[in-house]
Design a protein around this motif. Structure first.
Motif, PDB file in Angstrom:
ATOM      1  N   THR A  18      -1.420  -1.383  -4.224  1.00  9.85           N
ATOM      2  CA  THR A  18      -2.551  -0.351  -3.930  1.00  9.85           C
ATOM      3  C   THR A  18      -2.003   0.836  -3.678  1.00  9.85           C
ATOM      4  O   THR A  18      -1.322   0.970  -2.812  1.00  9.85           O
ATOM      5  CB  THR A  18      -3.331  -0.759  -2.750  1.00  9.85           C
ATOM      6  OG1 THR A  18      -3.774  -2.261  -2.663  1.00  9.85           O
ATOM      7  CG2 THR A  18      -4.527  -0.139  -2.467  1.00  9.85           C
ATOM      8  N   VAL A  19      -2.559   1.931  -4.386  1.00 10.08           N
ATOM      9  CA  VAL A  19      -2.332   3.384  -4.288  1.00 10.08           C
ATOM     10  C   VAL A  19      -3.462   3.983  -3.967  1.00 10.08           C
ATOM     11  O   VAL A  19      -4.334   4.239  -4.343  1.00 10.08           O
ATOM     12  CB  VAL A  19      -1.514   3.774  -5.864  1.00 10.08           C
ATOM     13  CG1 VAL A  19      -1.309   5.042  -5.781  1.00 10.08           C
ATOM     14  CG2 VAL A  19      -0.587   2.898  -6.369  1.00 10.08           C
ATOM     15  N   SER A  20      -3.159   4.618  -2.772  1.00 13.16           N
ATOM     16  CA  SER A  20      -4.438   5.412  -2.259  1.00 13.16           C
ATOM     17  C   SER A  20      -4.493   6.887  -2.615  1.00 13.16           C
ATOM     18  O   SER A  20      -3.351   7.359  -2.806  1.00 13.16           O
ATOM     19  CB  SER A  20      -4.343   5.442  -0.753  1.00 13.16           C
ATOM     20  OG  SER A  20      -3.298   5.850  -0.090  1.00 13.16           O
ATOM     21  N   SER A  21      -5.521   7.498  -2.854  1.00 11.05           N
ATOM     22  CA  SER A  21      -5.657   8.651  -3.275  1.00 11.05           C
ATOM     23  C   SER A  21      -5.699   9.727  -1.991  1.00 11.05           C
ATOM     24  O   SER A  21      -5.602   9.340  -1.191  1.00 11.05           O
ATOM     25  CB  SER A  21      -6.781   9.105  -4.147  1.00 11.05           C
ATOM     26  OG  SER A  21      -7.963   8.455  -3.366  1.00 11.05           O
TER      27      SER A  21
ATOM     28  N   LYS B 274       0.076   6.375  -9.164  1.00 11.34           N
ATOM     29  CA  LYS B 274      -1.360   6.864  -9.477  1.00 11.34           C
ATOM     30  C   LYS B 274      -2.317   5.566  -8.889  1.00 11.34           C
ATOM     31  O   LYS B 274      -2.242   4.579  -8.985  1.00 11.34           O
ATOM     32  CB  LYS B 274      -1.456   7.331 -10.689  1.00 11.34           C
ATOM     33  CG  LYS B 274      -0.389   8.288 -11.118  1.00 11.34           C
ATOM     34  CD  LYS B 274      -0.673   8.608 -12.646  1.00 11.34           C
ATOM     35  CE  LYS B 274       0.113   9.599 -13.120  1.00 11.34           C
ATOM     36  NZ  LYS B 274       0.041   9.967 -14.598  1.00 11.34           N
ATOM     37  N   PRO B 275      -3.422   6.123  -8.455  1.00 13.54           N
ATOM     38  CA  PRO B 275      -4.648   5.309  -8.223  1.00 13.54           C
ATOM     39  C   PRO B 275      -4.830   4.168  -9.135  1.00 13.54           C
ATOM     40  O   PRO B 275      -5.256   3.216  -9.109  1.00 13.54           O
ATOM     41  CB  PRO B 275      -5.548   6.257  -7.792  1.00 13.54           C
ATOM     42  CG  PRO B 275      -5.291   7.531  -7.315  1.00 13.54           C
ATOM     43  CD  PRO B 275      -3.676   7.658  -8.131  1.00 13.54           C
TER      44      PRO B 275
ATOM     45  N   GLN C 230       0.894   5.627  -1.010  1.00 16.51           N
ATOM     46  CA  GLN C 230      -0.085   7.051  -1.171  1.00 16.51           C
ATOM     47  C   GLN C 230       0.288   7.571  -2.734  1.00 16.51           C
ATOM     48  O   GLN C 230       1.350   7.129  -3.168  1.00 16.51           O
ATOM     49  CB  GLN C 230       0.265   8.108  -0.358  1.00 16.51           C
ATOM     50  CG  GLN C 230      -0.224   7.596   1.126  1.00 16.51           C
ATOM     51  CD  GLN C 230      -0.064   8.866   2.223  1.00 16.51           C
ATOM     52  OE1 GLN C 230       0.880   9.835   1.889  1.00 16.51           O
ATOM     53  NE2 GLN C 230      -0.700   8.889   3.155  1.00 16.51           N
ATOM     54  N   THR C 231      -0.549   8.182  -3.196  1.00 17.62           N
ATOM     55  CA  THR C 231      -0.210   8.802  -4.608  1.00 17.62           C
ATOM     56  C   THR C 231       0.857   9.538  -4.532  1.00 17.62           C
ATOM     57  O   THR C 231       1.136  10.258  -3.710  1.00 17.62           O
ATOM     58  CB  THR C 231      -1.457   9.564  -4.967  1.00 17.62           C
ATOM     59  OG1 THR C 231      -2.763   8.622  -4.982  1.00 17.62           O
ATOM     60  CG2 THR C 231      -1.392  10.149  -6.391  1.00 17.62           C
TER      61      THR C 231
ATOM     62  N   THR D  11      -3.296   0.716  -9.299  1.00 17.24           N
ATOM     63  CA  THR D  11      -3.522  -0.326  -8.425  1.00 17.24           C
ATOM     64  C   THR D  11      -3.906  -1.269  -9.115  1.00 17.24           C
ATOM     65  O   THR D  11      -4.595  -1.349 -10.305  1.00 17.24           O
ATOM     66  CB  THR D  11      -4.674   0.278  -7.651  1.00 17.24           C
ATOM     67  OG1 THR D  11      -4.404   1.317  -6.845  1.00 17.24           O
ATOM     68  CG2 THR D  11      -5.526  -1.071  -6.795  1.00 17.24           C
TER      69      THR D  11
ATOM     70  N   LEU E 194       0.922  -1.154  -0.015  1.00 15.04           N
ATOM     71  CA  LEU E 194      -0.008  -0.109   0.163  1.00 15.04           C
ATOM     72  C   LEU E 194       0.944   1.208   0.129  1.00 15.04           C
ATOM     73  O   LEU E 194       1.777   1.177   0.908  1.00 15.04           O
ATOM     74  CB  LEU E 194      -0.997  -0.222   1.187  1.00 15.04           C
ATOM     75  CG  LEU E 194      -1.730   1.315   1.443  1.00 15.04           C
ATOM     76  CD1 LEU E 194      -2.770   1.482   0.400  1.00 15.04           C
ATOM     77  CD2 LEU E 194      -2.529   1.155   2.888  1.00 15.04           C
TER      78      LEU E 194
END
Length: 122
Positions: A119-122, A86-87, A12-13, A90, A10
């Motif tokens: 998983t890329v969180s926005s 980027k999201p 972040q953007t 994912t 996981l």
């Protein structure tokens, strides 16, 4: 003959991850290695391919230089360095092997490993 992808997680953007592909039962350095991305509910798409000699590298046009594929011959591994994530990045990432980088279609590769989830969180 098995391929193993690892390094997902996981993030972040805008963050980075490095995926690794290793093999058991054969030498990864004798093969062209590709990475594929499969988002939930979508088809598996080619991301990048590195030829056996390293002289040929192919990237999906949509990546805009954010990803880099390279070999670590000391560990017989192929890595995918992913920057500025980027999201839409994912999904599950798979590595695959074949004799050459004939293309980035799933049908171009005969050996596949289980994937690693990014998983890329926005």
């Amino acid at each position: 003959v098995q391929l193993q992808a690892s390094g997902g997680g996981l993030v972040q953007t805008g963050g980075s991850l490095r995926l690794s592909c290793e093999a058991s039962g054969f030498t990864l350095g004798y093969y062209a290695i590709a990475w594929f991305h499969q988002a939930l509910g979508k088809e598996r798409e080619g991301v990048s391919c590195l030829s056996r000699t390293g002289e040929s590298v192919v990237y999906a046009e949509s990546l805009a230089g954010r990803f880099t594929i390279y070999r670590d011959n000391t560990k017989d591994a192929v890595h995918l360095q992913m920057n500025n994530l980027k999201p839409e990045d994912t999904g599950v990432y798979y590595c695959a092997a074949d004799s050459s980088c004939g293309g980035l279609g799933t049908g171009d590769f005969s050996s596949w490993g289980q994937g690693t989830l990014v998983t890329v969180s926005s």
